[in-house]
Design an enzyme around this catalytic site. Structure first.
Site, PDB file in Angstrom:
ATOM      1  N   GLY A  36     -40.238  36.216 -11.545  1.00  0.00           N
ATOM      2  CA  GLY A  36     -40.064  35.915 -12.969  1.00  0.00           C
ATOM      3  C   GLY A  36     -40.720  34.576 -13.298  1.00  0.00           C
ATOM      4  N   HIS A  37     -40.421  33.555 -12.478  1.00  0.00           N
ATOM      5  CA  HIS A  37     -41.058  32.249 -12.672  1.00  0.00           C
ATOM      6  C   HIS A  37     -42.577  32.378 -12.531  1.00  0.00           C
ATOM      7  CE1 HIS A  37     -37.053  30.758 -10.941  1.00  0.00           C
ATOM      8  NE2 HIS A  37     -37.097  30.190 -12.127  1.00  0.00           N
ATOM      9  N   LYS A 151     -35.476  35.796 -20.647  1.00  0.00           N
ATOM     10  CA  LYS A 151     -34.267  35.990 -19.838  1.00  0.00           C
ATOM     11  C   LYS A 151     -33.156  35.072 -20.355  1.00  0.00           C
ATOM     12  CE  LYS A 151     -31.767  36.047 -15.848  1.00  0.00           C
ATOM     13  NZ  LYS A 151     -31.189  34.732 -15.901  1.00  0.00           N
TER      14      LYS A 151
END
Ligand code: AMP
Length: 282
Positions: A36-37, A151
């Protein structure tokens, strides 16, 4: 790849970039990097001349000292993950003292009330801590563009307000939620889940997807009741909140309006670990 651990050394280095009129993209993180990062870094890397990633576990945004203590700190493997995918990024991994200079306090911010909804209600002081660190980091890095994940959708809206209210000259770019194969939103906290809990946690996204379908025909309160009932059936998951909210005010939806956009937001505990997720409903 250069890793700076002190803001003075970083700003000395960045002064060259600032004078070159090239675009600087910034991805603030608390480390324990996952895909995700990396998807945020990829976006910054593609759209800017240079990308800087900060890795800093910010104490002032934790309202739970055990959560802060147990937060994974994996700088070496984070650097490795960035290096293996991206060339010429800059990493900023300062100490708490370097950032807070002995005063580990947050500043209170007014975000027009969005700070009092959902995460704000359940994590008192959290968004003051977020505003404090994000403003400090923006002042150090002076990026043109900064990337934040949907998110943490409420955080994304808070950062946009912070920029608007303080006239900061940085564009805030929201990025899609990156998920595990089973649909669980990637999070550094997932590392602390057992295999069994991870499997149970897949239910969160299944439920969110179902709420999106139901939103076409059912009211927000009917959907909320359904979610509460469904989650009670799972022995490992405890629901903290589920809310369908207007994406601008983040206030709960009492009656649907065609002029507004909504998202469903959820926070649960599994194995004493707090997970959040959300989905766009229209
Ligand atoms: P954190 O390290 O958890 O503070 O997250 C740093 C940034 O990465 C924040 O902008 C998060 O919203 C974003 N982020 C975290 N998890 C995800 C994910 N699964 N998909 C997209 N962005 C994420």
């Amino acid at each position: 790849m250069i890793v700076f651990k002190e803001k003075a050394l970083l700003t000395e280095h960045l002064s060259v970039f600032w004078s070159q009129k090239k675009t600087l993209g910034f991805v603030p993180t608390m480390g324990a990097l996952h895909n995700g990062h990396l998807s945020l870094i990829e976006k910054s890397y593609t759209h800017n001349d240079y990308t800087i990633i900060s890795i800093f576990v910010n104490p002032t945004q934790f309202n739970n000292s055990e959560d802060l203590e147990k937060y994974p700190r994996t700088l070496d493997s984070d650097v490795e993950k960035i290096t293996s995918k991206f060339k010429n990024c800059i990493i900023f991994a300062p100490s708490v003292d370097d950032i807070y200079e002995g005063k580990t306090n947050s500043t209170h911010y007014d975000y027009d009330g969005i700070e009092n909804e959902m995460e704000g209600k359940h994590r008192p002081g959290h968004f003051d801590g977020v505003g404090t660190i994000v403003k400090k980091l923006f002042e150090i890095v002076k990026p043109n563009n900064a990337y934040f994940g949907e998110k943490d959708f409420q955080q994304l809206q808070i950062v946009k307000k912070l920029v608007q209210k303080n006239n900061l000259s940085v564009s805030i770019i929201g990025c899609d939620i990156y998920r595990e194969e089973n649909g669980l939103a990637m999070s550094s906290r997932n590392e602390r889940l057992s295999v069994l809990s991870r499997n149970h946690a897949a239910l969160i996204y299944k439920i969110l997807k179902q709420t999106k379908i139901m939103f076409g025909t059912k009211s927000a309160s009917e959907i909320t009741k359904w979610v509460e009932k469904e989650l009670k059936k799972d022995s490992l998951i405890t629901l903290e909140y589920f809310e369908i909210a207007d994406i601008e005010t983040l206030k709960g939806c009492l009656r649907k309006s065609k002029q507004k956009k909504y998202r469903a937001f959820i926070a649960v505990f599994i194995d004493n670990i707090r997970l959040i997720d959300n989905i766009s409903l229209n």
